[in-house]
Scaffold this motif. Structure first.
Motif, short mmCIF file in Angstrom:
data_model
loop_
_atom_site.label_atom_id
_atom_site.label_comp_id
_atom_site.label_asym_id
_atom_site.label_seq_id
_atom_site.Cartn_x
_atom_site.Cartn_y
_atom_site.Cartn_z
N ILE A 420 0.83 -1.20 0.00
CA ILE A 420 0.00 0.00 0.00
C ILE A 420 0.87 1.25 0.00
O ILE A 420 0.62 2.21 -0.74
CB ILE A 420 -0.96 -0.01 1.21
N ILE A 421 1.92 1.23 0.83
CA ILE A 421 2.82 2.39 0.89
C ILE A 421 3.53 2.58 -0.45
O ILE A 421 3.64 3.69 -0.97
CB ILE A 421 3.84 2.21 2.03
N ALA A 422 4.00 1.47 -1.03
CA ALA A 422 4.71 1.55 -2.30
C ALA A 422 3.81 2.03 -3.43
O ALA A 422 4.28 2.65 -4.39
CB ALA A 422 5.29 0.18 -2.65
N ALA A 423 2.51 1.75 -3.31
CA ALA A 423 1.56 2.16 -4.35
C ALA A 423 1.32 3.65 -4.36
O ALA A 423 0.76 4.19 -5.31
CB ALA A 423 0.24 1.42 -4.16
N ASN A 424 1.71 4.34 -3.27
CA ASN A 424 1.67 5.80 -3.19
C ASN A 424 0.28 6.36 -3.52
O ASN A 424 0.14 7.28 -4.33
CB ASN A 424 2.73 6.41 -4.13
N GLY A 425 -0.73 5.79 -2.88
CA GLY A 425 -2.08 6.33 -3.04
C GLY A 425 -2.85 5.78 -4.22
O GLY A 425 -3.97 6.24 -4.49
N SER A 426 -2.31 4.82 -4.93
CA SER A 426 -3.02 4.25 -6.08
C SER A 426 -4.32 3.59 -5.64
O SER A 426 -4.36 2.86 -4.64
CB SER A 426 -2.15 3.21 -6.78
N LEU A 427 -5.37 3.83 -6.40
CA LEU A 427 -6.66 3.22 -6.10
C LEU A 427 -6.76 1.80 -6.62
O LEU A 427 -7.80 1.15 -6.48
CB LEU A 427 -7.79 4.08 -6.68
N GLU A 428 -5.68 1.30 -7.23
CA GLU A 428 -5.67 -0.08 -7.70
C GLU A 428 -5.45 -1.07 -6.55
O GLU A 428 -5.80 -2.23 -6.65
CB GLU A 428 -4.56 -0.28 -8.75
N ILE A 429 -4.86 -0.59 -5.47
CA ILE A 429 -4.53 -1.46 -4.35
C ILE A 429 -5.75 -1.61 -3.45
O ILE A 429 -6.33 -0.63 -2.99
CB ILE A 429 -3.35 -0.91 -3.54
N ARG A 430 -6.14 -2.83 -3.20
CA ARG A 430 -7.28 -3.09 -2.33
C ARG A 430 -7.13 -4.49 -1.72
O ARG A 430 -6.24 -5.26 -2.10
CB ARG A 430 -8.59 -3.03 -3.12
N GLY A 431 -8.00 -4.80 -0.80
CA GLY A 431 -8.06 -6.15 -0.29
C GLY A 431 -7.29 -6.36 1.00
O GLY A 431 -6.52 -5.51 1.46
N PHE A 432 -7.50 -7.54 1.57
CA PHE A 432 -6.84 -7.93 2.81
C PHE A 432 -5.64 -8.82 2.49
O PHE A 432 -5.51 -9.33 1.38
CB PHE A 432 -7.84 -8.66 3.71
N PRO A 433 -4.76 -9.04 3.46
CA PRO A 433 -3.54 -9.81 3.19
C PRO A 433 -3.82 -11.23 2.69
O PRO A 433 -4.74 -11.90 3.16
CB PRO A 433 -2.84 -9.85 4.56
N GLU A 434 -3.01 -11.65 1.73
CA GLU A 434 -3.01 -13.05 1.30
C GLU A 434 -2.21 -13.85 2.32
O GLU A 434 -1.16 -13.40 2.81
CB GLU A 434 -2.39 -13.19 -0.08
N LEU A 435 -2.66 -15.05 2.63
CA LEU A 435 -2.01 -15.87 3.65
C LEU A 435 -0.88 -16.68 3.02
O LEU A 435 -1.08 -17.35 2.00
CB LEU A 435 -3.04 -16.79 4.31
N SER A 436 0.30 -16.64 3.64
CA SER A 436 1.47 -17.32 3.09
C SER A 436 1.71 -18.69 3.70
O SER A 436 2.39 -19.52 3.09
CB SER A 436 2.71 -16.44 3.30
N ASP A 437 1.17 -18.95 4.89
CA ASP A 437 1.40 -20.24 5.55
C ASP A 437 0.44 -21.27 4.97
O ASP A 437 -0.78 -21.11 5.09
CB ASP A 437 1.18 -20.09 7.05
N PRO A 438 0.95 -22.34 4.35
CA PRO A 438 0.05 -23.35 3.76
C PRO A 438 -0.93 -23.95 4.77
O PRO A 438 -2.05 -24.31 4.41
CB PRO A 438 1.02 -24.42 3.24
#
Length: 449
Positions: A420-438
Motif C-alpha cells: 500500500i505504501i509503495a503504491a503511493n495512493g493508487s486506487l488499484e490497491i485493495r483487499g486484505f492480506p493473502e495468507l502465506s502459511d500453507p
C-alpha cells in the motif's frame, strides 16, 4: 494443536435462542444473535468508471449465504455507501440516489438478500456516509457537519471537509432514504443508519465535530435533526414492516461529545422516530475504543457495557443490541438482563458457525486469539477480513489462537502494508492480506482446526 477458547462457566443458553420481536416493524428475529457489520471489501471496484463500483459480487453473496445458514437472528451487512466517490472503503457496496430498482446492481442486492435470509435470518443493510473520514486518496474534498479536518491516522490522510450546505444535507437525506427503499424492494428486512464510529451522522451528533450555529447545531435536539429528517423520509418510502435501526457510539456520549444528560433526549427521539433497535458500539478513526485497557472492562467483557447502562432506562419499545467484546455464553446470557440482542463481529469471521454451535451446545465461547491480537485494531480487523476471504474460497478461517499462524499473519499484514505504501495512493490497491502459511489455507470449510 487444539483450538483455544475463552473460559466460560456453563450456563443455560436458552435465553439466547428466544425470538426477538421488533415493535415498530413487527418483524421477528429467530434468536438474540446479531451478526454485526464488518468491512468485507468484496464488492466490485473500478478506478475509472464510478458506476461500476460497489456491486455485490458472487463472493460477497457467498459470504452471506454461509452466515445465513448458521442461525444468526439478524445479519447486518458491511457499509453500504450512498455516493460513488465518498465511500468508507474501496470494496464497499454502493447505492446512490441515481441507482434504479432494476439492472445488474439491483439483481445482485436481491441475490444477497435471498442468500442471507434463506434459512430464516433477517438481513439489514448498514448504510453510511464517511463525511470527514473519507480517505484523501479516494477524493480530496468532502462534507461534514463543520469544516473540522480529521488528523492523519495510521498512515491515512483524510479529505478536507467543508460544512455541509442545506443542499448537501438534502442530498444526504435523499441518499439514505433511497438506499432504504432500494433495500426494501430488493428483499432486505431493514436498514441500519451508521451513526457511530465517527461517520457523518456521528459528526452531526457530536459537539466535537458539530460546531454549526444553524438549526443543525448547538443543542442535542438540533444535532439530532439530520437523523430525524433521514428517519422520517425513510419511513415515508418503505413498507410498514421494514426494520429501521441505528448504530450509535459510546465515544460520542463522553466529554465534548453527547453529554450523559442528553442521552434521555436522544433515546426518546429514537423511539418517537420509530427506530426498531439501537446498536450500541464505540470508537472512531481517532480512538477506536476496542481492547481491554481497564481491568474492570476485561472482567466485564463487553467493552461498552457502562455506556449501555446509562442508555437502557430510556428505551422500551426500541430494542437494545450491544456489539463489542462478547466472547463467552456466560457473559452473553448475563447481558440479556439489560439487553435484547448480542452483537458479534470478528468472532463471526473466525467462526461463521458460532451462533449455531452455541445454540446446539457444541461450544460455550469464541476462539481466543493469541495475546496482542485483540488490542491491535488493524491486526484484528485485517485478520477478520482475510478470514472472510477464506470463507468465500471454501476454506476454514485460519485459527487465530495458533501462535504460529498468528505470527505468520502478522508478516502477511506487514507485506500488505508495504504494498500500500509503495503504491503511493493508487486506487488499484485493495483487499486484505493473502495468507502465506500453507497450514492457514489447507482446511476445507467445515473441517475445523
Amino acid at each position: 494443536m487444539p483450538v483455544k477458547r475463552y473460559d466460560s462457566s456453563i450456563v443455560d443458553v436458552a435465553p439466547l435462542g428466544q425470538p426477538l420481536k421488533f415493535e415498530f416493524s413487527g418483524k421477528v428475529a429467530k434468536n438474540r444473535f446479531y451478526k454485526a457489520s464488518m468491512a468485507e471489501d468484496l464488492a466490485s471496484w473500478n478506478v475509472e468508471d464510478l458506476e461500476e463500483r460497489g456491486i455485490p459480487t458472487k463472493e460477497l453473496i457467498e459470504l452471506y449465504r454461509v452466515w445465513g445458514e448458521n442461525e444468526w437472528g439478524v445479519i447486518a451487512t458491511g457499509n453500504i455507501d450512498i455516493e460513488f466517490d465518498m465511500l468508507d472503503a474501496i470494496g464497499d457496496s454502493i447505492i446512490t440516489p441515481e441507482c434504479p430498482f432494476s439492472g445488474p446492481r439491483f439483481e445482485a442486492f436481491q441475490e444477497l438478500a435471498k442468500a442471507a435470509t434463506a434459512h430464516g435470518s433477517l438481513v439489514v443493510g448498514q448504510v453510511t456516509h464517511p463525511g470527514r473520514q473519507l480517505a484523501a486518496r479516494i477524493r480530496k474534498d468532502t462534507i461534514s457537519a463543520s469544516a473540522t479536518q480529521h488528523p492523519p491516522k495510521n498512515g491515512i490522510e483524510y479529505a478536507k471537509p467543508r460544512a455541509a450546505t442545506k443542499e448537501d444535507i438534502a442530498r444526504v437525506v435523499d441518499g439514505f432514504a433511497h438506499a432504504a427503499e432500494y433495500l426494501d424492494k430488493a428483499g432486505f428486512d431493514g436498514i441500519q443508519l451508521h451513526g457511530a464510529h465517527g461517520y457523518l451522522i456521528a459528526q452531526f451528533l457530536s459537539e466535537t465535530t458539530n460546531q454549526r450555529t444553524d438549526e443543525y447545531g448547538g443543542s442535542i435536539t438540533n444535532r439530532l435533526r439530520l437523523v430525524s429528517e433521514i428517519a422520517r423520509e425513510i419511513k415515508r418510502r418503505v413498507s410498514p414492516d421494514f426494520i429501521v435501526g441505528i448504530k450509535v457510539n459510546s465515544v460520542e456520549f463522553q466529554e465534548k461529545g453527547i453529554k450523559p444528560a442528553d442521552t434521555r433526549i436522544l433515546c426518546e427521539t429514537f423511539q418517537e422516530l420509530g427506530f426498531d433497535y439501537v446498536e450500541l458500539s464505540g470508537g472512531n478513526h481517532e480512538d477506536i475504543g476496542w481492547g481491554t485497557k481497564k481491568d474492570s472492562t476485561a472482567k466485564r467483557e463487553a467493552y461498552f457495557l457502562e455506556f449501555v447502562r446509562d442508555v437502557v432506562p430510556h428505551l422500551s419499545k426500541t430494542k437494545k443490541i450491544l456489539t463489542g467484546g462478547f466472547r463467552t455464553t456466560a457473559a452473553m446470557v448475563d447481558a440479556l438482563d439489560i439487553l435484547d440482542g448480542i452483537g458479534l463481529g470478528r468472532p463471526a469471521a473466525q467462526e461463521p458457525r458460532l451462533a449455531a454451535d452455541i445454540l446446539a451446545g457444541k461450544v460455550a465461547s469464541a476462539v481466543q486469539p493469541v495475546d496482542g491480537v485483540v488490542d491491535d485494531v488493524w491486526l484484528s480487523l485485517s485478520s477478520a477480513g482475510s478470514q472472510m476471504v477464506q470463507i468465500v474460497r471454501g476454506q476454514e478461517p485460519f485459527d487465530l489462537s495458533n501462535p504460529k499462524l498468528a505470527e505468520s499473519f502478522k508478516k502477511d499484514l506487514a507485506a500488505q502494508i508495504g504494498k500500500i505504501i509503495a503504491a503511493n495512493g493508487s486506487l488499484e490497491i485493495r483487499g486484505f492480506p493473502e495468507l502465506s502459511d500453507p497450514d492457514a489455507t489447507s482446511h476445507p470449510y467445515g473441517v475445523p482446526y
